[in-house]
Design an enzyme around this catalytic site. Structure first.
Site, short mmCIF file in Angstrom:
data_model
loop_
_atom_site.label_atom_id
_atom_site.label_comp_id
_atom_site.label_asym_id
_atom_site.label_seq_id
_atom_site.Cartn_x
_atom_site.Cartn_y
_atom_site.Cartn_z
N LYS A 36 9.55 9.39 -7.58
CA LYS A 36 8.20 9.23 -7.03
C LYS A 36 8.04 7.83 -6.44
O LYS A 36 8.88 6.96 -6.66
CB LYS A 36 7.16 9.48 -8.13
CG LYS A 36 7.23 8.49 -9.29
CD LYS A 36 6.39 8.94 -10.49
CE LYS A 36 6.49 7.92 -11.62
NZ LYS A 36 5.84 8.41 -12.85
N MET A 57 1.20 -15.70 1.98
CA MET A 57 1.41 -14.33 2.45
C MET A 57 2.86 -14.07 2.85
O MET A 57 3.43 -13.03 2.53
CB MET A 57 0.48 -14.05 3.64
CG MET A 57 0.50 -12.60 4.10
SD MET A 57 -0.49 -12.34 5.56
CE MET A 57 -2.14 -12.62 4.94
N TYR A 101 -1.06 -24.44 -0.28
CA TYR A 101 -2.50 -24.21 -0.34
C TYR A 101 -3.10 -24.81 -1.62
O TYR A 101 -2.52 -24.69 -2.70
CB TYR A 101 -2.80 -22.71 -0.34
CG TYR A 101 -2.69 -22.06 1.01
CD1 TYR A 101 -3.45 -22.50 2.10
CD2 TYR A 101 -1.84 -20.97 1.20
CE1 TYR A 101 -3.34 -21.88 3.34
CE2 TYR A 101 -1.73 -20.35 2.43
CZ TYR A 101 -2.49 -20.80 3.50
OH TYR A 101 -2.40 -20.18 4.71
N ARG A 147 -4.07 12.04 -19.80
CA ARG A 147 -3.99 11.65 -18.39
C ARG A 147 -3.84 12.89 -17.53
O ARG A 147 -4.68 13.18 -16.70
CB ARG A 147 -2.83 10.67 -18.20
CG ARG A 147 -2.78 10.02 -16.86
CD ARG A 147 -1.61 9.07 -16.70
NE ARG A 147 -0.31 9.75 -16.74
CZ ARG A 147 0.84 9.18 -16.39
NH1 ARG A 147 0.86 7.92 -15.98
NH2 ARG A 147 1.97 9.85 -16.44
C1 LIG Z 1 6.77 8.28 -13.91
C2 LIG Z 1 7.01 9.42 -14.84
C3 LIG Z 1 8.29 9.61 -15.41
C4 LIG Z 1 9.39 8.57 -15.31
O1 LIG Z 1 9.04 7.52 -16.19
P1 LIG Z 1 9.98 6.24 -16.38
O2 LIG Z 1 9.27 5.46 -17.43
O3 LIG Z 1 10.00 5.55 -15.07
O4 LIG Z 1 11.32 6.71 -16.79
C5 LIG Z 1 8.50 10.78 -16.13
N1 LIG Z 1 7.49 11.68 -16.32
C6 LIG Z 1 6.25 11.50 -15.81
C7 LIG Z 1 5.20 12.50 -16.07
C8 LIG Z 1 5.96 10.36 -15.07
O5 LIG Z 1 4.73 10.17 -14.58
#
Ligand SMILES: *Cc1c(COP(=O)(O)O)cnc(C)c1O
Length: 344
Positions: free
Chosen positions: A33, A290, A242, A128
């Site tokens: 993801k 930046m 800055y 969640r």
């Molecule tokens: C992001 C996620 C994972 C992977 O988690 P990691 O801690 O990056 O290994 C697995 N299952 C769900 C539901 C997630 O949201």
């Protein structure tokens, strides 16, 4: 070339998957993801496909669609957000498997795409995503009769092995799924490390593949080298950057490198961050801007061509600590201006 170089070691990525796979009792999937945790889902996906991954996980249908284009037909692509309004065409055309999070999503899915594969996400206490125990018991028999590809849940505290939430969620997940003839998955990276009772039929590591904690034995995957644009002498008592945020305590040699918060080098890391010239640590001085960072290279003994933020001397998690965040955020913040170099 003034842009910084982000090297992505696909060999290390694959070895991290193989190490986690050797620890897992069932199948080992891969979470790609957020564009493969910022490293590029197409390249990461293809490397993991060649290594033998057959189940990929993404957050949204759009991500799944992109990934399908990169890895081709065959492997399963599971979508954590389930089947949302507007997702149907992508689910069908990219052959995505939604992880249905509610009875509403389940109704939408079976009406829009009867017979199309799906999985179920259960809430075992994180609150969640996923069906609550009561919701699940209402639809469980109908859902199981249709042969879900996977029934999964997610651990809230897996990066803390002693946390009582782990055993609590394990018991909840078992209570919701024991005795059902369905493939099950509970563990991400942290859960994979917790031990085999958390593995079930499929583990779903993400961050560990990319070299991040809680997988302490991970090989680093990312190297980030920032080219030096200019080096100057700064006399004791002069200030840099800055807000005059840093005053030279001695006569110093200050390098300005290409890279800043617009590249995901989080501004908050400034006061605690260190760059490296080979083996020599060069503290960041003044504020992160930046597009630029200034570092004290006095002790290097020569003017370096570039300074390294992440690599052999400093992990993504060390950088995260300096910024008061976690490795996940450093990786997924990596910007679009880097020259990305793939190392096999
Ligand atoms: C992001 C996620 C994972 C992977 O988690 P990691 O801690 O990056 O290994 C697995 N299952 C769900 C539901 C997630 O949201």
């Amino acid at each position: 070339m003034t842009s910084a170089t982000l090297s992505i070691d696909l060999g290390a990525l694959v070895r991290n998957w193989q190490t986690l796979d050797a620890m897992s009792s069932g199948e080992t999937g891969a979470v790609v993801k957020a564009n493969g945790y910022g490293l590029g889902a197409p390249v990461v996906g293809r490397a993991l496909l060649r290594a033998g991954v057959r189940s990929f996980f993404v957050a949204t249908a759009d991500e799944g669609n992109t990934l399908r284009g990169a890895i081709g037909q065959g492997p399963a692509i599971y979508v954590f957000s389930g089947h949302m309004a507007g997702d149907t065409a992508a689910m069908r055309e990219a052959a995505l498997t939604p992880l249905l999070n509610s009875v509403d999503q389940m109704l939408r899915h079976v009406e829009a795409l009867p017979g199309h594969p799906f999985g179920i996400q259960l809430d075992s206490g994180m609150n969640r995503l996923g069906m609550e125990p009561a919701e699940w018991s209402a639809v469980r028999d109908i859902a199981v009769a249709q042969g879900p590809a996977l029934v999964m849940s997610h651990l809230a505290c897996a990066d803390e092995p002693k946390h009582p939430m782990n055993a609590h969620q394990l018991a909840e997940f078992r209570a919701m799924t024991d005795g059902l003839d369905v493939p099950r998955s509970l563990a991400a990276t942290g859960g994979t490390i917790l031990g085999p009772e958390y593995h079930f039929d499929m583990t779903r590591p993400g961050i560990g593949l990319y070299g991040g904690l809680p997988f302490v034995d991970a090989e680093p995957v990312v190297t980030l080298d920032l080219p030096v644009i200019q080096v100057r002498d700064v006399a004791q008592g002069e200030t840099v950057g800055y807000g005059n945020a840093w005053t030279a305590p001695r006569d110093a040699r200050i390098a300005t490198v290409s890279g800043g918060y617009a590249d995901g080098l989080i501004r908050a890391m400034g006061p605690k961050a260190t760059l490296y010239a080979g083996e020599v640590p060069c503290p960041v001085v003044g504020r992160v801007s930046m597009d630029l960072i200034t570092a004290d290279v006095t002790d290097v003994g020569h003017d370096p061509n570039d300074l390294q933020l992440m690599g052999q001397h400093q992990s993504v998690d060390t950088v995260a600590d300096a910024a008061g965040t976690i490795g996940y955020e450093i990786l997924t913040s990596l910007g679009l201006r880097y020259h990305r170099a793939l190392v096999q």
